[in-house]
Design a protein around this motif. Sequence first.
Motif, PDB file in Angstrom:
ATOM      1  N   ARG A 240       0.819  -1.218   0.000  1.00 37.53           N
ATOM      2  CA  ARG A 240       0.000   0.000   0.000  1.00 37.53           C
ATOM      3  C   ARG A 240       0.851   1.265   0.000  1.00 37.53           C
ATOM      4  NH1 ARG A 240      -5.284  -0.312   1.268  1.00 37.53           N
ATOM      5  NH2 ARG A 240      -5.238   1.690   2.352  1.00 37.53           N
ATOM      6  N   ASN A 241       2.003   1.213   0.667  1.00 34.30           N
ATOM      7  CA  ASN A 241       2.834   2.409   0.747  1.00 34.30           C
ATOM      8  C   ASN A 241       3.489   2.770  -0.581  1.00 34.30           C
ATOM      9  OD1 ASN A 241       2.293   2.991   3.408  1.00 34.30           O
ATOM     10  ND2 ASN A 241       4.026   1.817   4.207  1.00 34.30           N
ATOM     11  N   LEU A 242       3.408   1.879  -1.560  1.00 31.30           N
ATOM     12  CA  LEU A 242       3.871   2.204  -2.912  1.00 31.30           C
ATOM     13  C   LEU A 242       2.748   2.822  -3.734  1.00 31.30           C
ATOM     14  CD1 LEU A 242       6.050   2.027  -5.174  1.00 31.30           C
ATOM     15  CD2 LEU A 242       5.147  -0.256  -5.702  1.00 31.30           C
ATOM     16  N   TYR A 243       1.533   2.257  -3.612  1.00 29.04           N
ATOM     17  CA  TYR A 243       0.431   2.660  -4.494  1.00 29.04           C
ATOM     18  C   TYR A 243      -0.461   3.771  -3.927  1.00 29.04           C
ATOM     19  CZ  TYR A 243       1.753  -1.331  -7.322  1.00 29.04           C
ATOM     20  OH  TYR A 243       2.462  -2.198  -8.118  1.00 29.04           O
ATOM     21  N   THR A 244      -0.586   3.829  -2.597  1.00 21.39           N
ATOM     22  CA  THR A 244      -1.439   4.868  -2.006  1.00 21.39           C
ATOM     23  C   THR A 244      -0.971   6.282  -2.367  1.00 21.39           C
ATOM     24  OG1 THR A 244      -2.073   3.417  -0.180  1.00 21.39           O
ATOM     25  CG2 THR A 244      -2.431   5.782   0.123  1.00 21.39           C
ATOM     26  N   PRO A 245       0.342   6.572  -2.360  1.00 20.57           N
ATOM     27  CA  PRO A 245       0.772   7.904  -2.778  1.00 20.57           C
ATOM     28  C   PRO A 245       0.435   8.220  -4.239  1.00 20.57           C
ATOM     29  CG  PRO A 245       2.496   6.848  -1.497  1.00 20.57           C
ATOM     30  CD  PRO A 245       1.465   5.793  -1.789  1.00 20.57           C
ATOM     31  N   ILE A 246       0.388   7.193  -5.082  1.00 15.25           N
ATOM     32  CA  ILE A 246       0.007   7.408  -6.484  1.00 15.25           C
ATOM     33  C   ILE A 246      -1.456   7.825  -6.554  1.00 15.25           C
ATOM     34  CG2 ILE A 246      -0.250   6.337  -8.748  1.00 15.25           C
ATOM     35  CD1 ILE A 246       2.042   4.446  -8.010  1.00 15.25           C
ATOM     36  N   THR A 247      -2.305   7.090  -5.842  1.00 17.19           N
ATOM     37  CA  THR A 247      -3.732   7.426  -5.808  1.00 17.19           C
ATOM     38  C   THR A 247      -3.934   8.830  -5.245  1.00 17.19           C
ATOM     39  OG1 THR A 247      -4.306   5.096  -5.483  1.00 17.19           O
ATOM     40  CG2 THR A 247      -5.980   6.722  -4.921  1.00 17.19           C
ATOM     41  N   TYR A 248      -3.190   9.147  -4.197  1.00 16.60           N
ATOM     42  CA  TYR A 248      -3.273  10.478  -3.586  1.00 16.60           C
ATOM     43  C   TYR A 248      -2.900  11.555  -4.596  1.00 16.60           C
ATOM     44  CZ  TYR A 248      -1.866  14.492  -0.718  1.00 16.60           C
ATOM     45  OH  TYR A 248      -1.719  15.755  -0.190  1.00 16.60           O
ATOM     46  N   SER A 249      -1.792  11.353  -5.296  1.00 16.24           N
ATOM     47  CA  SER A 249      -1.329  12.339  -6.278  1.00 16.24           C
ATOM     48  C   SER A 249      -2.382  12.573  -7.352  1.00 16.24           C
ATOM     49  CB  SER A 249      -0.021  11.856  -6.913  1.00 16.24           C
ATOM     50  OG  SER A 249       0.375  12.722  -7.960  1.00 16.24           O
ATOM     51  N   LEU A 250      -2.940  11.499  -7.882  1.00 22.15           N
ATOM     52  CA  LEU A 250      -3.946  11.630  -8.938  1.00 22.15           C
ATOM     53  C   LEU A 250      -5.240  12.242  -8.420  1.00 22.15           C
ATOM     54  CD1 LEU A 250      -3.388   8.191 -10.718  1.00 22.15           C
ATOM     55  CD2 LEU A 250      -2.751  10.442 -11.604  1.00 22.15           C
ATOM     56  N   SER A 251      -5.520  12.020  -7.141  1.00 23.92           N
ATOM     57  CA  SER A 251      -6.779  12.532  -6.567  1.00 23.92           C
ATOM     58  C   SER A 251      -6.758  14.039  -6.362  1.00 23.92           C
ATOM     59  CB  SER A 251      -7.060  11.850  -5.225  1.00 23.92           C
ATOM     60  OG  SER A 251      -6.181  12.335  -4.209  1.00 23.92           O
ATOM     61  N   LEU A 252      -5.563  14.643  -6.415  1.00 26.33           N
ATOM     62  CA  LEU A 252      -5.464  16.090  -6.220  1.00 26.33           C
ATOM     63  C   LEU A 252      -6.034  16.859  -7.405  1.00 26.33           C
ATOM     64  CD1 LEU A 252      -1.921  16.429  -4.585  1.00 26.33           C
ATOM     65  CD2 LEU A 252      -4.155  16.320  -3.473  1.00 26.33           C
ATOM     66  N   GLY A 253      -6.328  16.141  -8.475  1.00 29.44           N
ATOM     67  CA  GLY A 253      -6.995  16.773  -9.617  1.00 29.44           C
ATOM     68  C   GLY A 253      -6.037  17.491 -10.525  1.00 29.44           C
ATOM     69  N   GLY A 254      -6.097  18.816 -10.503  1.00 36.27           N
ATOM     70  CA  GLY A 254      -5.318  19.579 -11.457  1.00 36.27           C
ATOM     71  C   GLY A 254      -6.121  19.807 -12.724  1.00 36.27           C
ATOM     72  N   LYS A 255      -5.465  20.346 -13.723  1.00 40.32           N
ATOM     73  CA  LYS A 255      -6.162  20.732 -14.952  1.00 40.32           C
ATOM     74  C   LYS A 255      -6.397  19.564 -15.902  1.00 40.32           C
ATOM     75  CE  LYS A 255      -3.003  24.004 -15.215  1.00 40.32           C
ATOM     76  NZ  LYS A 255      -2.664  24.278 -13.802  1.00 40.32           N
ATOM     77  N   ARG A 256      -5.703  18.432 -15.683  1.00 41.45           N
ATOM     78  CA  ARG A 256      -5.785  17.273 -16.595  1.00 41.45           C
ATOM     79  C   ARG A 256      -5.508  17.719 -18.033  1.00 41.45           C
ATOM     80  NH1 ARG A 256      -5.744  13.942 -12.354  1.00 41.45           N
ATOM     81  NH2 ARG A 256      -7.740  13.527 -11.349  1.00 41.45           N
ATOM     82  N   LEU A 257      -4.602  18.661 -18.175  1.00 45.58           N
ATOM     83  CA  LEU A 257      -4.370  19.308 -19.460  1.00 45.58           C
ATOM     84  C   LEU A 257      -3.895  18.339 -20.534  1.00 45.58           C
ATOM     85  CD1 LEU A 257      -4.032  21.722 -21.284  1.00 45.58           C
ATOM     86  CD2 LEU A 257      -1.940  22.316 -20.058  1.00 45.58           C
ATOM     87  N   ARG A 258      -2.932  17.492 -20.200  1.00 43.92           N
ATOM     88  CA  ARG A 258      -2.374  16.591 -21.226  1.00 43.92           C
ATOM     89  C   ARG A 258      -3.393  15.578 -21.727  1.00 43.92           C
ATOM     90  NH1 ARG A 258      -0.053  19.498 -17.388  1.00 43.92           N
ATOM     91  NH2 ARG A 258       1.866  20.439 -18.128  1.00 43.92           N
ATOM     92  N   PRO A 259      -4.115  14.879 -20.837  1.00 38.48           N
ATOM     93  CA  PRO A 259      -5.137  13.971 -21.363  1.00 38.48           C
ATOM     94  C   PRO A 259      -6.259  14.692 -22.099  1.00 38.48           C
ATOM     95  CG  PRO A 259      -5.248  14.085 -18.968  1.00 38.48           C
ATOM     96  CD  PRO A 259      -3.970  14.761 -19.377  1.00 38.48           C
ATOM     97  N   LEU A 260      -6.632  15.877 -21.631  1.00 43.80           N
ATOM     98  CA  LEU A 260      -7.672  16.638 -22.324  1.00 43.80           C
ATOM     99  C   LEU A 260      -7.234  16.989 -23.739  1.00 43.80           C
ATOM    100  CD1 LEU A 260      -8.964  19.105 -19.571  1.00 43.80           C
ATOM    101  CD2 LEU A 260     -10.263  17.281 -20.673  1.00 43.80           C
ATOM    102  N   MET A 261      -5.985  17.409 -23.894  1.00 39.60           N
ATOM    103  CA  MET A 261      -5.472  17.743 -25.226  1.00 39.60           C
ATOM    104  C   MET A 261      -5.465  16.519 -26.125  1.00 39.60           C
ATOM    105  SD  MET A 261      -2.367  20.454 -24.820  1.00 39.60           S
ATOM    106  CE  MET A 261      -2.739  22.191 -25.022  1.00 39.60           C
ATOM    107  N   CYS A 262      -5.048  15.389 -25.572  1.00 31.47           N
ATOM    108  CA  CYS A 262      -5.007  14.154 -26.346  1.00 31.47           C
ATOM    109  C   CYS A 262      -6.399  13.769 -26.841  1.00 31.47           C
ATOM    110  CB  CYS A 262      -4.417  13.038 -25.478  1.00 31.47           C
ATOM    111  SG  CYS A 262      -4.387  11.410 -26.262  1.00 31.47           S
ATOM    112  N   VAL A 263      -7.351  13.743 -25.918  1.00 27.00           N
ATOM    113  CA  VAL A 263      -8.711  13.314 -26.266  1.00 27.00           C
ATOM    114  C   VAL A 263      -9.385  14.333 -27.176  1.00 27.00           C
ATOM    115  CG1 VAL A 263     -10.980  12.740 -25.344  1.00 27.00           C
ATOM    116  CG2 VAL A 263      -8.924  11.966 -24.151  1.00 27.00           C
ATOM    117  N   ALA A 264      -9.217  15.610 -26.882  1.00 26.13           N
ATOM    118  CA  ALA A 264      -9.846  16.654 -27.697  1.00 26.13           C
ATOM    119  C   ALA A 264      -9.333  16.611 -29.131  1.00 26.13           C
ATOM    120  CB  ALA A 264      -9.585  18.024 -27.087  1.00 26.13           C
ATOM    121  N   THR A 265      -8.030  16.361 -29.313  1.00 23.80           N
ATOM    122  CA  THR A 265      -7.479  16.285 -30.665  1.00 23.80           C
ATOM    123  C   THR A 265      -7.986  15.054 -31.396  1.00 23.80           C
ATOM    124  OG1 THR A 265      -5.487  17.383 -29.848  1.00 23.80           O
ATOM    125  CG2 THR A 265      -5.364  16.395 -32.023  1.00 23.80           C
ATOM    126  N   CYS A 266      -8.055  13.940 -30.687  1.00 24.25           N
ATOM    127  CA  CYS A 266      -8.638  12.735 -31.291  1.00 24.25           C
ATOM    128  C   CYS A 266     -10.061  13.016 -31.761  1.00 24.25           C
ATOM    129  CB  CYS A 266      -8.619  11.594 -30.275  1.00 24.25           C
ATOM    130  SG  CYS A 266      -9.350  10.055 -30.869  1.00 24.25           S
TER     131      CYS A 266
END
Length: 324
Positions: free
Chosen positions: A25-51
Amino acid sequence: MLSLDTIRTDVDNWVKELDLKREPRNLYTPITYSLSLGGKRLRPLMCVATCALFKDDYSPAKNAALALEMFHNFTLLHDDVMDNSMLRRGQPTVHAKWNANTAILSGDQMLIEAYKLIADVDSPAAALILDTFSQTATEVCEGQQYDMDFESQDNVTVDQYLEMIRLKTAVLLAASIKIGALIGGANVNEINALYDFGINIGLAFQLQDDYLDVYGDEKVFGKPIGGDIIENKKTFLLITALQDAPSAQKKELVQWLEKTNADRSEKIAAVTNLYNKIGVKEKTGRKIDELLNKSMRMLSAMEISAEGKRFMADFVNMLVKRDR
């Protein structure tokens, strides 16, 4: 009709659906935490929007979008350790919440997860997508090294700085667009034009980030204002100030840079005041507008639908003319 809100909702749901409830858990929980902070999701949005510019069903871009978001967050975990940053998106960074070793190792695992995701992209262009992803990963690391090198260099030029942020920031944005175009089935000319378009957006995006670090609203920006000033970070603003300042103001600015134990608030206020006198705020704004206008001219020349052009123009203006 293309809808950024719909795409954003889908991307957020895809991130939430990632299965990271594993041991240890101490390896994966910080990953989940990092992703849960949100942010702009700019890179995936650009990828999907261009597709979505080239095909109505953009779901084939899902794994690529997740790979790009995972890779971006991997870089943030390591960057925060290198910069000793305590806040990210208004919350404690992973190394502040756990420790530096955890941030490094969880970041390493995020890079592995990103490659697993990109390898699962189902596309006739899968090999080129993987090659683009790997080349971009290399360039991002090169940009980070230049950024660290600049810390001990006295005479960094604006051109050198722009090349550094091209590598550290812009290439990942451009690659997100290129990968989305590849999945969408765009032709070679369209892909190349979109990549160059992405580079200019990425440069403008980073300059806006530099600008907000000095002139943004801390409550909106999500991290303390003036961090770059305290760290004597070679940003477009500082390099321009040192380049353009009259001798007396340059001498005063250098004196602040050389102070090792200056009061934080006092230094931020003094350096910001010097920036204002030198006209750095306006010069940074003009450079951002120059890059934005160049990207809009490139978009106008592309052979995509009028609706697609309007969608991308609105998207880009939202990204660059942001306050956070």
